[in-house]
Each structure stands twice: as structure tokens, then as C-alpha cells.
Design an enzyme around this catalytic site. Structure first.
Site, PDB file in Angstrom:
ATOM      1  N   GLY A   8     -44.053  37.531  35.415  1.00  0.00           N
ATOM      2  CA  GLY A   8     -43.823  35.948  34.968  1.00  0.00           C
ATOM      3  C   GLY A   8     -43.438  35.209  36.286  1.00  0.00           C
ATOM      4  N   LEU A  10     -44.940  32.830  37.538  1.00  0.00           N
ATOM      5  CA  LEU A  10     -45.613  31.546  37.160  1.00  0.00           C
ATOM      6  C   LEU A  10     -44.460  31.051  36.389  1.00  0.00           C
ATOM      7  CD1 LEU A  10     -49.414  32.200  38.161  1.00  0.00           C
ATOM      8  CD2 LEU A  10     -47.556  31.633  39.091  1.00  0.00           C
ATOM      9  N   GLY A  11     -43.356  31.197  35.874  1.00  0.00           N
ATOM     10  CA  GLY A  11     -42.789  30.628  34.653  1.00  0.00           C
ATOM     11  C   GLY A  11     -41.555  29.512  35.435  1.00  0.00           C
ATOM     12  N   GLN A  12     -40.717  29.382  34.298  1.00  0.00           N
ATOM     13  CA  GLN A  12     -39.584  28.377  35.313  1.00  0.00           C
ATOM     14  C   GLN A  12     -39.261  28.818  36.199  1.00  0.00           C
ATOM     15  OE1 GLN A  12     -36.566  27.042  32.214  1.00  0.00           O
ATOM     16  NE2 GLN A  12     -35.981  25.185  33.443  1.00  0.00           N
ATOM     17  N   ASP A  34     -48.450  37.493  37.173  1.00  0.00           N
ATOM     18  CA  ASP A  34     -48.802  36.684  35.766  1.00  0.00           C
ATOM     19  C   ASP A  34     -49.614  37.065  35.082  1.00  0.00           C
ATOM     20  OD1 ASP A  34     -46.437  33.830  34.957  1.00  0.00           O
ATOM     21  OD2 ASP A  34     -48.102  34.778  33.602  1.00  0.00           O
ATOM     22  N   ASP A  54     -50.566  41.826  32.670  1.00  0.00           N
ATOM     23  CA  ASP A  54     -50.437  42.012  31.541  1.00  0.00           C
ATOM     24  C   ASP A  54     -49.258  42.715  31.034  1.00  0.00           C
ATOM     25  OD1 ASP A  54     -51.612  41.951  28.374  1.00  0.00           O
ATOM     26  OD2 ASP A  54     -50.195  41.743  28.727  1.00  0.00           O
ATOM     27  N   TYR A 143     -36.408  36.394  19.449  1.00  0.00           N
ATOM     28  CA  TYR A 143     -35.931  36.462  21.055  1.00  0.00           C
ATOM     29  C   TYR A 143     -33.994  36.919  21.064  1.00  0.00           C
ATOM     30  CZ  TYR A 143     -34.883  34.447  25.709  1.00  0.00           C
ATOM     31  OH  TYR A 143     -34.223  34.039  26.807  1.00  0.00           O
ATOM     32  N   LYS A 147     -32.971  40.999  23.725  1.00  0.00           N
ATOM     33  CA  LYS A 147     -31.850  40.911  24.055  1.00  0.00           C
ATOM     34  C   LYS A 147     -31.262  41.539  23.999  1.00  0.00           C
ATOM     35  CE  LYS A 147     -34.285  37.433  26.806  1.00  0.00           C
ATOM     36  NZ  LYS A 147     -35.075  38.596  28.445  1.00  0.00           N
TER      37      LYS A 147
HETATM   38  C1  VAH Z   1     -34.516  29.344  25.749  1.00  0.00           C
HETATM   39  N1  VAH Z   1     -34.093  28.752  27.796  1.00  0.00           N
HETATM   40  O1  VAH Z   1     -33.813  28.137  25.417  1.00  0.00           O
HETATM   41  C2  VAH Z   1     -34.054  29.821  26.349  1.00  0.00           C
HETATM   42  C3  VAH Z   1     -32.350  30.774  26.793  1.00  0.00           C
HETATM   43  C4  VAH Z   1     -29.939  30.602  26.453  1.00  0.00           C
HETATM   44  C5  VAH Z   1     -31.370  29.711  26.034  1.00  0.00           C
HETATM   45  O2  VAH Z   1     -32.706  32.122  26.557  1.00  0.00           O
HETATM   46  O3  VAH Z   1     -34.590  30.196  25.142  1.00  0.00           O
END
Ligand code: VAH
Length: 318
Positions: A8, A10-12, A34, A54, A143, A147
Site C-alpha cells: 500500500g 501509494l496510499g495516504q 502497490d 496484490d 472495517y 481491525k
Molecule cells: C477511516 N481514515 O476513516 C480511516 C481511519 C479512524 C479512521 O481508520 O476509515
């Protein structure tokens, strides 16, 4: 000598971390990777080794690790919260199978692993103010589920196989170099661009919605500090709460008005991202990270706002 693979890249986070680690460990000792070699990322792709990886393809990860004698994997490739609610099956596949593949390669090849968790690992039943390091975690987003599962999987790989896994629970991250990719906290980045370009911003997060946030330089330092910390002192290892500031849209607007007095903020709330934001903590207890590896952020809201506006004026040619 560390030989690092970053997924990753090329991500933030990846765009800034890759350049910082190349500064620290040497360009050729940090392999960026990436899903595709995207246009506009020449600095990353040309300043050191770049591979197309990938993360749901374990063989690709293993091939790159062996080709470059990697001993450290920084695993950043993930689907974030808002996109994760639009595409939950994709989020599970990338976030869980991607992490599983990284941990399996690390187990077989003897690599250490840094991968971030998030405040999204908490849910409505978690204490919202000064959220403890060890507390209930019942998130209601895909998400967030990935996590929590990721934190547990990394702990398992440490205790069962001795893989040196480490991670932090990031809040919303704010940066001027690369735009965020599909998160709930993205409003706190877009507001700075719009303030400079149009002197107004319409927030998709409602007035009064506090969320933990952090300026990218502090986030990058946290990753490096934890990676370099003495492992024998780490009790929590994979999911350190780290915090720097907590604010709502009105507070960031007030900070911007110190530099752009005529800035206007209004609202068009997105119910999906608002519901996600409301399920997250208002503020975190990060005492474990401070005690176990010296976490100590440098930027508060005013310092971040000053730097963001200065750097974006240059980037946008304003
Ligand atoms: C999101 N920037 O908004 C991420 C982060 C706590 C937020 O995990 O999904």
C-alpha cells in the site's frame, strides 16, 4: 540492516512513510509496492525498488520478500471504513486475507510485521471518552470487524509462532501530500483544500461530532518509534491506542479562520459516514503507548492547521 517491504505504498500513509524510511534505511533497503504503479507517483516508484503486489496473492508477497531479502513488512494495504461499508466482502477479502498472507510469509521467511489497527476497532458499547487501552470492542462496520480480527490475528502470530508483530490504533490521519482513500475522517483533509480554493466547505460529518485525529508527521514517527522499540518492553504490541487531538467540524473551522477569516462551513450530512463516526470514540487514553515506547505527539490542531495551510498553498500554487 532492515530490508523493508511496504504494501500500500501509494496510499495516504504509504506515500509519506516510504520516503521517510528510504531516508532512514537507504533507498535500496525499502521496497515500495502497490496494486498498480499509478501515474503521478513517480517519486515513490523511481527513488527505490517498486513491485506490483496484490496482497490477496500470497505468492506475490513471498516472491518479493525472497527477491529482496526482506526482514520487515510494513503492511498498509487495506480498504477503509466508508468504502468498506459499500463493499464489505471486498473489505473482508483485502483486510483479512491480505493480512493473513503477510503473516504467513513473515512466519515462513522470518520477517517482523508492522500493520496498523484503528479507532474503528471500537464500537457503540465502548466507553467513548478517554477510551481505555483494554476495553470492549464490538464495532458495527466491516472495517472495524477486520481491525479487531487483525489485532487478534497479529497477537496469535506473535504468541504461537514468534512473529514480531507490532501495531497502533490510528485515529483519523491528516496530510497534505496524498489524499485519503475512502475513510470517514476524510472530511478533515478535504476541508483544508476547500478552505484555500473556495473559502468554504460543506461537511458530510455533523456539527458536534468529535473524532480523534492526528497529523501525518506524528503518525509516521509513531510507526518508526514502535518498529525500533525494545520488544521486551511491549505489553500491548499490536494495538496501542495513540492520540494527538480530538475535534469536531466547528473546531477545525475555527482553527482555519485564524488564517482565513472569511472561511464558511456548512453541512450536508452523509448518514452512512455519520453513523460510522458516531460509533467511534470521542477521545483515547494513550498512556500505554507513552509508557511502553515513549509515544509523544508534536502537533495539536493549531500547529497542524498552520502547517497544512502553508504546505497546501505551495502544493496548489495559491
Ligand atoms: C477511516 N481514515 O476513516 C480511516 C481511519 C479512524 C479512521 O481508520 O476509515
Amino acid at each position: 540492516m532492515r530490508k523493508v517491504l511496504i504494501t500500500g505504498s501509494l496510499g495516504q500513509i504509504g506515500t509519506e512513510l516510504t520516503m521517510k524510511l528510504r531516508e532512514l534505511y537507504g533507498n535500496n533497503n525499502v521496497v515500495a509496492s502497490d496494486l498498480v504503479a499509478k501515474e503521478g507517483f513517480e517519486e515513490i516508484i523511481q527513488s527505490g525498488p517498486f513491485e506490483v503486489v496484490d496482497v490477496i496473492n500470497a505468492n506475490q508477497i513471498a516472491e518479493v520478500v525472497k527477491k529482496h531479502n526482506i526482514n520487515t513488512i510494513v503492511h498498509l494495504a487495506a480498504i477503509l471504513s466508508a468504502v468498506g461499508e459499500q463493499k464489505p466482502q471486498l473489505a473482508w477479502n483485502v483486510n483479512m486475507n491480505g493480512l493473513y498472507n503477510v503473516l504467513e510469509v513473515a512466519r515462513e521467511e522470518g520477517c517482523s510485521v508492522f500493520t496498523p489497527s484503528s479507532i474503528a476497532a471500537f464500537g457503540d458499547s465502548t466507553p467513548k471518552d478517554n477510551t481505555p487501552q483494554d476495553t470492549i470492542q464490538r464495532p458495527n462496520t466491516m472495517y472495524g470487524v477486520t481491525k479487531v480480527a487483525g489485532e487478534l490475528l497479529c497477537d496469535y502470530y506473535f504468541h504461537r509462532f514468534g512473529v514480531d508483530t507490532r501495531g497502533v490504533r490510528f485515529p483519523g490521519l491528516i496530510s497534505y501530500k496524498a489524499l485519503p482513500g475512502g475513510g470517514t475522517t476524510d472530511y478533515a483533509v478535504h476541508i483544508y483544500y476547500e478552505a484555500l480554493k473556495n473559502k468554504k466547505y460543506t461537511s458530510f460529518i455533523a456539527k458536534g461530532t468529535k473524532m480523534d485525529m492526528m497529523y501525518m508527521p506524528d503518525a509516521i514517527n509513531a510507526i518508526i518509534q514502535l518498529m525500533e522499540a525494545d520488544g521486551s518492553k511491549l505489553k500491548h504490541r499490536n494495538a496501542f491506542n495513540i492520540a494527538a487531538m480530538s475535534f469536531d467540524p466547528e473546531e477545525i473551522a475555527a482553527a482555519i479562520r485564524k488564517y482565513i477569516p472569511e472561511f464558511e462551513l456548512d453541512y450536508d450530512v452523509d448518514p452512512v459516514r455519520q453513523a460510522i463516526a458516531e460509533s467511534w470514540p470521542n477521545s483515547l487514553d494513550d498512556s500505554a503507548a507513552r509508557e511502553e515506547w515513549g509515544w509523544n505527539p508534536k502537533y495539536d490542531l493549531d500547529a497542524m492547521t498552520k502547517d497544512m495551510l502553508e504546505k497546501l498553498r505551495i502544493k496548489l500554487g495559491l
